[in-house]
Design a protein around this motif. Structure first.
Motif, PDB file in Angstrom:
ATOM      1  N   ALA A  20      64.751 -21.550   9.588  1.00 28.69           N
ATOM      2  CA  ALA A  20      66.039 -21.940  10.154  1.00 28.69           C
ATOM      3  C   ALA A  20      66.165 -23.462  10.202  1.00 28.69           C
ATOM      4  CB  ALA A  20      66.193 -21.341  11.546  1.00 28.69           C
ATOM      5  N   GLU A  21      65.098 -24.138  10.603  1.00 30.69           N
ATOM      6  CA  GLU A  21      65.116 -25.601  10.683  1.00 30.69           C
ATOM      7  C   GLU A  21      65.298 -26.244   9.308  1.00 30.69           C
ATOM      8  OE1 GLU A  21      61.494 -26.678  12.604  1.00 30.69           O
ATOM      9  OE2 GLU A  21      62.048 -25.755  14.514  1.00 30.69           O
ATOM     10  N   GLY A  23      66.973 -24.996   6.932  1.00 27.19           N
ATOM     11  CA  GLY A  23      68.256 -24.606   6.354  1.00 27.19           C
ATOM     12  C   GLY A  23      68.167 -23.503   5.329  1.00 27.19           C
ATOM     13  N   ASN A  25      67.971 -20.315   6.049  1.00 25.16           N
ATOM     14  CA  ASN A  25      68.601 -19.091   6.548  1.00 25.16           C
ATOM     15  C   ASN A  25      69.654 -19.384   7.593  1.00 25.16           C
ATOM     16  OD1 ASN A  25      67.847 -16.773   5.244  1.00 25.16           O
ATOM     17  ND2 ASN A  25      66.015 -16.470   6.454  1.00 25.16           N
ATOM     18  N   GLN A  26      70.520 -18.411   7.786  1.00 25.44           N
ATOM     19  CA  GLN A  26      71.545 -18.495   8.818  1.00 25.44           C
ATOM     20  C   GLN A  26      71.547 -17.171   9.584  1.00 25.44           C
ATOM     21  OE1 GLN A  26      72.715 -18.492   5.351  1.00 25.44           O
ATOM     22  NE2 GLN A  26      71.844 -20.539   5.224  1.00 25.44           N
ATOM     23  N   GLY A  27      71.752 -17.259  10.897  1.00 27.20           N
ATOM     24  CA  GLY A  27      71.842 -16.044  11.698  1.00 27.20           C
ATOM     25  C   GLY A  27      70.567 -15.221  11.643  1.00 27.20           C
ATOM     26  N   THR A  28      70.719 -13.938  11.355  1.00 24.00           N
ATOM     27  CA  THR A  28      69.562 -13.035  11.311  1.00 24.00           C
ATOM     28  C   THR A  28      69.174 -12.662   9.884  1.00 24.00           C
ATOM     29  OG1 THR A  28      70.996 -11.085  11.513  1.00 24.00           O
ATOM     30  CG2 THR A  28      70.151 -12.039  13.563  1.00 24.00           C
ATOM     31  N   SER A  29      69.733 -13.369   8.899  1.00 26.49           N
ATOM     32  CA  SER A  29      69.391 -13.052   7.508  1.00 26.49           C
ATOM     33  C   SER A  29      67.973 -13.527   7.197  1.00 26.49           C
ATOM     34  CB  SER A  29      70.380 -13.723   6.549  1.00 26.49           C
ATOM     35  OG  SER A  29      70.280 -15.131   6.634  1.00 26.49           O
ATOM     36  N   HIS A  96      68.246 -16.535   2.154  1.00 30.10           N
ATOM     37  CA  HIS A  96      69.520 -16.703   1.459  1.00 30.10           C
ATOM     38  C   HIS A  96      69.962 -18.167   1.475  1.00 30.10           C
ATOM     39  CE1 HIS A  96      70.510 -12.328   2.989  1.00 30.10           C
ATOM     40  NE2 HIS A  96      69.528 -12.347   2.096  1.00 30.10           N
ATOM     41  N   PRO A  97      69.112 -19.102   1.032  1.00 29.68           N
ATOM     42  CA  PRO A  97      69.514 -20.510   1.046  1.00 29.68           C
ATOM     43  C   PRO A  97      70.664 -20.770   0.069  1.00 29.68           C
ATOM     44  CG  PRO A  97      67.451 -20.252  -0.136  1.00 29.68           C
ATOM     45  CD  PRO A  97      67.764 -18.920   0.465  1.00 29.68           C
ATOM     46  N   THR A  98      71.449 -21.786   0.341  1.00 27.67           N
ATOM     47  CA  THR A  98      72.716 -22.000  -0.363  1.00 27.67           C
ATOM     48  C   THR A  98      72.582 -22.115  -1.879  1.00 27.67           C
ATOM     49  OG1 THR A  98      73.648 -23.076   1.582  1.00 27.67           O
ATOM     50  CG2 THR A  98      74.743 -23.497  -0.528  1.00 27.67           C
TER      51      THR A  98
END
Length: 217
Positions: A20-21, A23, A25-29, A96-98
């Motif tokens: 998460a730190e 970047g 992932n977002q949320g619970t993905s 799921h990174p951008t």
């Protein structure tokens, strides 16, 4: 010294928070697993990383069974199948990174536009075919894309990174997102020059001693 179950549980939670730190992932993905004993430890389904504790990490047998009160990640199947098929792999990171996901949405492999492709174990990062998340078909697609590779993209989905340790799998996930970002920018600048097979092979030889290492005790 062998890692205990408690050590591994703490490491999985720490890896999730680092994802998460960074970047990735977002949320619970996204989800993380590590090999343990005759099975694996895997993140639970739908639990935000900020709320996750070591006790929430789900133990699972290679038969897919678990008696933990929390359900395992919906992607437990490809985690289990990768660990079962690849004795060299001890940890799996899915996110799921951008930039990885953008190339996955376009269903494009990543070519050898930078020597860091060597971290993938070959001259490309493959994009596996599309299948619905959580299915046996997706697991088969992932295994195909990971043949002779350490990481891959999943069509219209995200990425998978593996490693002999959780630290190396997480490191590879970050490197893959960086490589995809650099390649995306290079495509805007012009036509990236692709390294030859010999140049990639030379880089791969150097990579045998590359990557994160534990501190000397």
């Amino acid at each position: 010294m062998a890692e205990t179950e408690a050590d591994l549980r703490e490491a999985v939670v720490a890896a999730c928070r680092e994802m998460a730190e960074q970047g990735l992932n977002q949320g619970t993905s996204g989800n993380v697993s590590v090999r343990f004993g005759e099975g694996l430890l895997i993140t639970p389904s739908g639990l935000p990383y900020g709320e996750m504790t070591p006790g929430d990490i789900v133990p699972m047998g290679m038969d897919g069974r678990s008696d933990h009160p929390l359900p395992p990640s919906s992607e437990w199947r490809f985690h289990r199948d990768i660990l079962q098929a690849r004795p060299d792999v001890r940890a799996v990171v899915h996110a799921h990174p951008t930039y990885c996901t953008a190339f996955a949405m376009c269903r494009k492999d990543i070519p050898a536009a930078h020597y860091m492709i060597a971290a993938a174990g070959g001259p490309t990062v493959r994009c596996g075919g599309y299948a619905l998340f959580g299915t046996e078909e997706l697991s088969l697609r992932a295994l195909e894309a990971l043949q002779d590779r350490t990481c891959c993209l999943l069509a219209n989905h995200g990425m998978i990174a593996t490693g002999p340790t959780l630290a190396k799998a997480l490191w590879l996930a970050v490197e893959l997102e960086t490589l995809c970002r650099q390649y995306a920018v290079a495509l805007q600048v012009g036509r990236p020059h692709i390294l030859s097979e010999a140049e990639v092979a030379e880089a791969m030889e150097r990579f045998k001693s590359y990557g994160p290492r534990p501190k000397a005790g």
